[in-house]
Design a protein around this motif. Sequence first.
Motif, short mmCIF file in Angstrom:
data_model
loop_
_atom_site.label_atom_id
_atom_site.label_comp_id
_atom_site.label_asym_id
_atom_site.label_seq_id
_atom_site.Cartn_x
_atom_site.Cartn_y
_atom_site.Cartn_z
N GLU A 128 -54.76 15.14 -28.88
CA GLU A 128 -55.79 14.22 -27.66
C GLU A 128 -56.21 13.34 -28.14
N ASP A 129 -57.18 13.93 -29.34
CA ASP A 129 -58.14 12.23 -29.86
C ASP A 129 -57.21 12.26 -31.03
N ARG A 130 -56.08 12.75 -31.77
CA ARG A 130 -55.42 11.01 -31.75
C ARG A 130 -54.41 10.44 -30.91
N TRP A 131 -54.16 10.39 -30.10
CA TRP A 131 -53.66 9.82 -29.42
C TRP A 131 -54.94 9.24 -28.69
N ALA A 132 -55.89 9.52 -28.35
CA ALA A 132 -57.32 9.04 -27.40
C ALA A 132 -57.53 6.99 -28.59
N ILE A 133 -57.22 7.45 -29.94
CA ILE A 133 -57.69 6.78 -31.03
C ILE A 133 -55.87 5.29 -30.58
N VAL A 134 -54.77 5.90 -30.85
CA VAL A 134 -53.87 5.57 -30.59
C VAL A 134 -54.17 4.19 -29.59
N ASN A 135 -54.63 4.79 -28.31
CA ASN A 135 -54.24 4.38 -27.26
C ASN A 135 -56.14 3.55 -26.92
N TYR A 136 -56.44 3.24 -28.21
CA TYR A 136 -57.87 2.12 -27.64
C TYR A 136 -56.66 1.44 -29.04
N MET A 137 -57.03 2.13 -30.11
CA MET A 137 -55.93 0.83 -30.31
C MET A 137 -55.21 -0.58 -29.97
N ARG A 138 -54.19 0.09 -29.07
CA ARG A 138 -53.98 -0.69 -28.35
C ARG A 138 -54.66 -1.30 -27.84
N SER A 139 -55.38 -0.43 -26.82
CA SER A 139 -56.57 -1.83 -25.92
C SER A 139 -57.07 -2.78 -26.75
N LEU A 140 -57.65 -2.80 -27.66
CA LEU A 140 -58.04 -3.78 -28.63
C LEU A 140 -57.00 -5.45 -28.76
N TYR A 141 -55.78 -4.86 -28.27
CA TYR A 141 -55.46 -6.44 -28.35
C TYR A 141 -55.06 -7.03 -27.76
N TYR A 142 -55.46 -6.19 -26.01
CA TYR A 142 -55.43 -6.92 -24.78
C TYR A 142 -56.98 -7.34 -24.85
N MET A 143 -57.99 -6.94 -25.41
CA MET A 143 -59.73 -7.27 -25.57
C MET A 143 -59.70 -8.99 -25.88
N LEU A 144 -57.95 -8.17 -27.27
CA LEU A 144 -58.55 -10.43 -27.91
C LEU A 144 -57.96 -11.32 -27.56
N ILE A 145 -57.14 -10.80 -26.31
CA ILE A 145 -56.02 -11.61 -25.77
C ILE A 145 -57.26 -12.39 -24.79
N LEU A 146 -58.35 -11.56 -23.98
CA LEU A 146 -59.19 -11.82 -23.24
C LEU A 146 -59.98 -12.75 -23.78
N ILE A 147 -60.58 -12.17 -24.59
CA ILE A 147 -61.21 -13.12 -25.42
C ILE A 147 -60.55 -14.53 -26.12
N HIS A 148 -59.42 -14.74 -26.44
CA HIS A 148 -59.05 -15.80 -26.53
C HIS A 148 -59.54 -16.59 -25.84
N LYS A 149 -58.61 -15.70 -24.15
CA LYS A 149 -58.34 -16.90 -23.17
C LYS A 149 -60.22 -17.47 -22.32
N ALA A 150 -61.21 -16.25 -22.69
CA ALA A 150 -62.11 -16.76 -22.30
C ALA A 150 -63.05 -17.90 -23.07
N ILE A 151 -62.12 -17.93 -24.69
CA ILE A 151 -62.85 -19.00 -25.81
C ILE A 151 -62.35 -20.71 -24.79
N PHE A 152 -60.82 -20.40 -24.76
CA PHE A 152 -60.00 -21.27 -25.10
C PHE A 152 -60.40 -22.69 -22.98
N LEU A 153 -61.08 -21.05 -22.48
CA LEU A 153 -60.91 -21.46 -20.69
C LEU A 153 -63.32 -22.30 -20.45
N PHE A 154 -63.24 -22.14 -21.77
CA PHE A 154 -65.01 -22.83 -22.17
C PHE A 154 -64.84 -23.82 -23.11
N LEU A 155 -63.92 -24.03 -23.48
CA LEU A 155 -63.87 -25.21 -24.40
C LEU A 155 -63.32 -26.03 -23.67
N TYR A 156 -62.13 -26.18 -22.69
CA TYR A 156 -61.61 -26.61 -22.17
C TYR A 156 -61.76 -26.27 -20.54
#
Length: 156
Positions: A128-156
Amino acid sequence: MKKSKFRLLTYALIILFTGTFLMAFVTPQDKKMGGPWDIPAKNKAMKNEYADDASLLKVGKMLYSKHCKSCHGNLGKGDGPKAASLDTGIRSFDSADFQAQSDGVIYYQSFIGRDEMPNFEKKIPDDEDRWAIVNYMRSLYYMLILIHKAIFLFLY
């Protein structure tokens, strides 16, 4: 007055040049990426039974911080403090190659390892701990997308 301005400009240029020169030695250089992984069929077909369990993200984050962040970095970009000392480059979790992999493949790579990627089977024995890490690693992708969108909105 002119001499002091000239001297100040000279010092500023020397500092700028020296800083630029020194950065060439501390910034990561191009590293070879590891070849393709030989993943057993049973791991490719593994199903993540915890994929929809958002409560495990906190556990995944804690375990990722303890075992993975030093090489993979805060957001999985492969820029952790130990990454610079590795011979092989680390692919970012937001790369298309990484995201195209099944959870079973990520599980195998993360816990069986190879070459400079250590084996974590004994350090993280609970499935269960191993799958928790896999899920967290997947969630980092979505965090990066949100960060990129926020930067885009801030700059434009």
